[in-house]
Design an enzyme around this catalytic site. Structure first.
Site, short mmCIF file in Angstrom:
data_model
loop_
_atom_site.label_atom_id
_atom_site.label_comp_id
_atom_site.label_asym_id
_atom_site.label_seq_id
_atom_site.Cartn_x
_atom_site.Cartn_y
_atom_site.Cartn_z
N ASP A 9 0.86 -1.18 0.00
CA ASP A 9 0.00 0.00 0.00
C ASP A 9 0.90 1.23 0.00
OD1 ASP A 9 -2.04 1.80 0.22
OD2 ASP A 9 -2.77 1.12 2.18
N ASP A 99 -2.65 2.47 -6.14
CA ASP A 99 -1.62 2.51 -5.11
C ASP A 99 -1.54 1.27 -4.23
OD1 ASP A 99 -4.08 2.97 -4.00
OD2 ASP A 99 -3.39 4.51 -2.60
N GLU A 100 -2.23 0.22 -4.57
CA GLU A 100 -2.15 -0.97 -3.72
C GLU A 100 -2.48 -2.24 -4.50
OE1 GLU A 100 -5.23 -1.55 -0.72
OE2 GLU A 100 -6.32 0.15 -1.57
#
Length: 351
Positions: A9, A99-100
């Site tokens: 993350d 983003d993850e």
């Protein structure tokens, strides 16, 4: 063979990119936002500022707040760099946002001296290439990996090697800590004297399902014990269900907007049920008379087809946008779809 799943993350992704590219923002409260906060830096979060907050409200909390406009193309470019790096490790990856993502490292973990070593190398490599930090969690499944990645944010890591380790960590946390337990569900549980995760343990799966419904009861029973049989869906096709409507005359009242949103939601929800699918993400699309188009999404960790929950997500999106007039197009859609059979558990294994 026991699975080894990790969740990475990126830390305050959009804000971190802007800070990296503009060192004058370092250690200052900034948000990436239009009318609504998309990402808040960690100094901004100390003022109680969070994503989906109205930017004007955020400025009231922090008068010196720096507001940076959204540059989605730049963030998408950085995301592709990160995803390309991840795919060099393995293709057993489920990217769930810019983003993850989840990574199934079961088959490759023996190439590293330890899980700690893998996590350290992963975070170090991401920083060397992008100048951005990320947090890493490693667990036995997606649930434990996701919760592990939140423990030492920003820029840290945590590892759960066994279900017992996870239970020891989670048992004294508030029940809201479990993914899928939102504010309203938490209030319902609190009324039944379930405040901490360990308050769930005296109840059987059958009792929880009887009291809160099959989906919620199963979630409470399994997730409180670190049980999660979902796969990292690296071959999953990305698709959505939804509908949008263009209006000959622009909508110019809250009543009209609400009526149209409800109609679009009902149509999209009917298709979701007809196709027997669950969804994680609800999206709202709006185009104004001047052709400006905005989209907002809200994602749950747990897929659902609960009409009340999904309508609540739409209402939250609508509230965050504060729409009043000159709207030429509205759309409601569901994405991150799953078949219920991929997550159903055999009850016999859980008693």
């Amino acid at each position: 063979m026991n699975r080894v799943i990790c969740h990475y993350d990126m830390d305050a992704f959009y804000a971190s990119i802007e800070i990296r590219d503009n060192p004058k923002y370092k250690d200052k409260p900034i948000v990436v936002a239009g009318g609504v906060v998309t990402t808040a830096s960690y100094p901004a979060r100390k003022f109680g500022i969070h994503s989906a907050m109205n930017t004007l409200d955020a400025k009231k909390l922090c008068p010196k707040l720096i507001v940076v406009p959204v540059n989605k193309d730049k963030y998408a470019y950085e995301s592709r760099i990160i995803q390309d790096l991840v795919l060099k490790i393995t293709h057993k990856v489920e990217f769930i946002a810019f983003d993850e993502g989840f990574i199934d490292i079961t088959d490759i973990i023996d190439k590293f001296s330890s899980k700690e070593n893998f996590a350290n190398l992963f975070r170090k490599r991401i920083f060397e290439i992008t100048g951005l930090t990320c947090s890493m969690g490693i667990g036995l499944n997606k649930l434990t990996a996701k919760i592990a990645s939140d423990i030492n944010k920003p820029g840290g890591q945590h590892i759960f090697n066994t279900e017992d380790e996870f239970i020891e960590f989670i048992k004294d946390k508030k029940v809201r800590k479990l993914p899928g337990v939102g504010k309203q569900f938490e209030k319902l549980l609190n009324k039944d004297n379930i405040f901490l995760v360990k308050d769930i343990y005296p109840f059987s799966l059958k009792e929880l399902c009887s009291k809160y419904g099959t989906s919620r009861g199963e979630l409470l029973y399994t997730y409180s014990r670190g049980i999660d049989h979902r796969d990292v869906e690296f071959n999953r096709a990305i698709h959505s269900i939804g509908n949008e409507n263009t209006f000959r005359l622009p909508l110019d009242s809250e009543e009209e907007i609400t009526r149209e949103i409800e109609s679009l939601f009902d149509w999209s929800y009917a298709r979701l049920i007809k196709k027997n699918l669950l969804t994680k993400t609800v999206s709202l699309k709006v185009r104004f008379k001047n052709r400006e188009t905005i989209s907002r999404s809200k994602t749950r960790f747990i897929p659902t087809n609960d009409k009340e929950l999904l309508k609540g997500m739409v209402d939250e999106l609508l509230l965050s946008l504060n729409l009043t007039r000159d709207i030429k197009l509205l759309g409601v859609s569901f994405s991150n779809l799953e078949n219920p059979s991929t997550r159903q558990l055999t009850f016999e294994k859980l008693y």
